[in-house]
Design a protein around this motif. Structure first.
Motif, PDB file in Angstrom:
ATOM      1  N   MET A 175      41.022  39.369  -7.026  1.00 20.88           N
ATOM      2  CA  MET A 175      40.465  38.013  -6.796  1.00 20.88           C
ATOM      3  C   MET A 175      39.419  37.657  -7.767  1.00 20.88           C
ATOM      4  O   MET A 175      38.591  38.731  -8.212  1.00 20.88           O
ATOM      5  N   LYS A 176      39.030  36.437  -8.047  1.00 22.95           N
ATOM      6  CA  LYS A 176      37.930  36.119  -8.533  1.00 22.95           C
ATOM      7  C   LYS A 176      37.029  35.259  -8.091  1.00 22.95           C
ATOM      8  O   LYS A 176      37.418  34.144  -7.358  1.00 22.95           O
ATOM      9  N   ILE A 177      35.846  35.614  -7.602  1.00 19.43           N
ATOM     10  CA  ILE A 177      34.980  34.856  -6.955  1.00 19.43           C
ATOM     11  C   ILE A 177      33.833  34.083  -7.713  1.00 19.43           C
ATOM     12  O   ILE A 177      32.928  34.834  -8.254  1.00 19.43           O
ATOM     13  N   GLN A 178      33.716  32.861  -7.699  1.00 24.52           N
ATOM     14  CA  GLN A 178      32.570  32.164  -8.135  1.00 24.52           C
ATOM     15  C   GLN A 178      31.713  31.562  -7.345  1.00 24.52           C
ATOM     16  O   GLN A 178      31.779  31.444  -6.089  1.00 24.52           O
ATOM     17  N   GLU A 179      30.288  31.529  -7.719  1.00 26.79           N
ATOM     18  CA  GLU A 179      29.183  31.106  -6.808  1.00 26.79           C
ATOM     19  C   GLU A 179      29.507  29.604  -6.312  1.00 26.79           C
ATOM     20  O   GLU A 179      30.303  29.006  -6.945  1.00 26.79           O
ATOM     21  N   SER A 180      29.316  29.261  -5.122  1.00 26.69           N
ATOM     22  CA  SER A 180      29.555  27.953  -4.566  1.00 26.69           C
ATOM     23  C   SER A 180      28.819  27.037  -5.256  1.00 26.69           C
ATOM     24  O   SER A 180      27.428  27.386  -5.383  1.00 26.69           O
ATOM     25  N   PRO A 181      29.225  25.762  -5.665  1.00 29.33           N
ATOM     26  CA  PRO A 181      28.297  25.107  -6.490  1.00 29.33           C
ATOM     27  C   PRO A 181      27.115  24.711  -5.842  1.00 29.33           C
ATOM     28  O   PRO A 181      26.058  24.359  -6.643  1.00 29.33           O
ATOM     29  N   GLU A 182      26.987  24.783  -4.692  1.00 27.29           N
ATOM     30  CA  GLU A 182      25.518  24.448  -4.010  1.00 27.29           C
ATOM     31  C   GLU A 182      24.513  25.104  -4.418  1.00 27.29           C
ATOM     32  O   GLU A 182      23.289  25.004  -4.541  1.00 27.29           O
ATOM     33  N   SER A 183      24.711  26.448  -4.587  1.00 30.05           N
ATOM     34  CA  SER A 183      23.719  27.811  -4.667  1.00 30.05           C
ATOM     35  C   SER A 183      23.510  27.931  -6.126  1.00 30.05           C
ATOM     36  O   SER A 183      22.767  28.780  -6.448  1.00 30.05           O
TER      37      SER A 183
END
Length: 604
Positions: A175-183
């Motif tokens: 999987m590839k996980i990206q920072e959530s836009p809020e943080s």
């Protein structure tokens, strides 16, 4: 240490209870809340964080022993029993992971942007002796198989071959996980991290889900060239996932809520939600309350708010395969709080993304094809519309988008899919998103000398796909301006927030509950009202007026259903149908439009 863990199991009856439930629930995973462990023994907690590889294995062994004593006849299931740690005392952001965290237990929040297909992964290799055909099972440790060297049965040396057919495999997925836009800090690009999950966690999180991942952060050397044994100097890092927890606050569909969410009181929370929803829906003034609590800082504009609320609740999804999502476009003069309303819709919506017109390309909205750095294959990266599947996609500055990006929306708004044919990948992705767009009229100011159609200047194919087209005009009217000015000034002076009837998180919960549990059906009376209303609208249509098409009739049906959903009613009643027709007429100021010329005459 063993006694230690065991006592933990005994004193906390919760975990013992969970182990006893395993065979009935057919779920052989024990999720251990690390907060409990911390309260029980801080040193033990620290050891699990610092030496997860050894500690997780120990915990597995102990739970397996406990399981064996409780259920002596479940022999085959023992190897499936595993422990999963979650809910650490602190979660780190992706950009805060340091080399010191390698081989430690970490917990990371982010958004899944891409998942690979399922890969078989060898867990136990079968070695067959060439001389006597004896088969020896050898476990795979840290990705390599150790050859015993000497055959156990006949004593021959170096006679073992791997027999692939008899080995034991499990599922593995990258999987590839990206920072959530809020943080993301201001002005930074979002960072991403690779994660590998196994067995039951495969396919649990899909692209677009916000997740909290607990796992071991590992570093592995990667080869420069697969045929040569030289390694890169820089190691590749990834997270070996132990537990995935979806953050349900930002998500509507809770199909799998039961499987991993570990609060043992799922039934209680469900009951609490149900009570809250029913209490709200029994209120006779529920409509007004909802409208007052939606964007309370924006004064007036009841009709627009009502339309946006209908969009959030959505029509009923049914087996007919027609779409249940409502699309809305707000067209109007500058400074009429269009973007504010859209932002608020995005905030309330349980899932979705916000993009702006000029900064979005057609590829960014649908899907792009990129080359994967590890395997070198082409993979799809989902765009904004696909990531807001089952949610709301907000598009600002709609009139400033290029035509190619706007053409993408035709398919999404009616068929609710995105078809991609690029670089040999041909596929159709789901994009069941409701779309809210806002645009300025042609000369950025509404020109009363031109007809409505000439002012909006969107292609009719696209315009007919919007269920509600709101014209928000900024007309000069002393009393109105006075009230508005007072309201805006009071926003800056009063120290307290504007108190809305229903707090925002409760509103989100209520919308999610209604979407999940309410599918209203029509009564004969309401059907008749819609049919009559539609035929009347058809008779009015002139050359310069937004004409009524069968799509408008479907819009009416969806809006009526959304109205019934607002009070969790199982039937669409007379008032819902009338309200839907009223909203449709109000939206385009049809009451004030001259059907011959298409001009809006406010004096009407």
């Amino acid at each position: 240490l063993e006694d230690n863990e065991n006592d933990d199991g005994e004193t906390k009856a919760l975990y013992l209870h969970k182990i006893k439930q395993m065979p009935d629930a057919d779920n052989y995973y024990l999720n251990i809340d690390m907060h409990h462990l911390y309260q029980y023994d801080k040193n033990l907690y620290k050891q699990v964080i610092d030496f997860p590889l050894e500690m997780v294995q120990l915990a597995d062994t102990i739970v397996k022993e406990l399981f064996q004593t409780l259920f002596p006849n479940y022999v085959d299931d023992i190897h499936r029993v595993q422990t999963r740690m979650f809910n650490l005392m602190e979660t780190t952001t992706i950009r805060d992971l340091q080399p010191a965290d390698i081989d430690k237990l970490v917990s990371v929040r982010g958004m899944v942007t891409r998942t690979s297909s399922v890969i078989p992964d060898l867990t136990e290799a079968a070695l067959r002796c060439r001389q006597c055909n004896h088969i020896e099972m050898v476990p795979v440790t840290h990705g390599s198989v150790v050859d015993p060297g000497k055959c156990v049965a006949c004593g021959g040396t170096n006679t073992y071959d791997i027999d692939h057919a008899l080995g034991r495999f499990t599922d593995r997925q990258h999987m590839k996980i990206q920072e959530s836009p809020e943080s993301i800090p201001q002005g930074e690009t979002p960072q991403s991290i690779a994660a590998i999950c196994f067995e039951d966690l495969v396919d649990y999180a899909r692209p677009g889900d916000r997740v909290e991942i607990t796992g071991i952060w590992k570093a592995v050397p990667s080869r420069i060239n697969p045929r040569v044994r030289t390694l890169n100097a820089v190691y590749r890092t990834y997270i070996d996932v132990i537990h995935i927890r979806k953050s349900f606050t930002t998500q509507i569909d809770n199909e799998e809520r039961q499987r991993f969410d570990e609060t043992a009181n799922i039934k209680e929370t469900e009951e609490k939600r149900r009570r809250m929803a029913e209490e709200l829906s029994n209120d006779p003034n529920i409509y007004d309350k909802l409208i007052q609590s939606f964007a309370p800082s924006i004064w007036g504009m009841e009709n627009v708010k009502k339309g946006l609320l209908c969009l959030l609740f959505g029509g009923s999804t049914n087996s007919r395969g027609t779409r249940g999502d409502i699309n809305i476009i707000l067209v109007g003069d500058p400074a009429t709080a269009k973007s504010q309303l859209i932002q608020y819709t995005h905030k309330v919506s349980p899932r979705g993304l916000y993009t702006s017109g000029k900064g979005s390309s057609a590829v960014g909205l649908t899907a792009s094809v990129v080359r994967d750095s590890e395997t070198g294959e082409f993979v799809l990266e989902s765009g904004a519309l696909v990531l807001s599947d089952r949610g709301v996609c907000c598009i600002d500055e709609f009139d400033k988008m290029n035509d190619s990006a706007r053409a993408v929306l035709h398919e999404v708004m009616e068929q609710q899919t995105v078809s991609v044919a690029k670089a040999g990948i041909v596929c159709t992705l789901n994009a069941r998103a409701a779309i809210v767009a806002c645009a300025n009229p042609r000369d950025s100011q509404y020109n009363p000398k031109l007809s409505v159609i000439e002012n909006i200047q969107l292609p009719p194919t696209l315009l007919s796909r919007f269920d509600l087209v709101y014209l928000i005009l900024d007309r000069i009217d002393e009393a109105h301006d006075m009230q508005l000015a007072r309201h805006i000034v009071s926003l800056y002076t009063s120290s307290s927030d504007i108190d809305s009837e229903i707090p925002i998180n409760q509103l989100t919960e209520y919308i999610a509950y209604a979407k999940e549990h309410c599918n209203p059906s029509f009564t004969d009376e309401s059907q008749k009202i819609l049919v009559d209303g539609y035929t009347e609208m058809r008779l009015l249509g002139g050359r310069n007026v937004v004409s009524a098409t069968p799509r408008q009739l479907e819009s009416c049906i969806r809006i009526a259903e959304a109205n019934a959903k607002m009070r969790l009613s199982p039937y669409v009643e007379k008032q819902d149908a009338e309200e839907a027709l009223r909203l449709l007429k109000e939206a385009l100021h049809q009451a004030a439009t001259d059907p011959q010329t298409g001009l809006i005459d406010i004096d009407n």
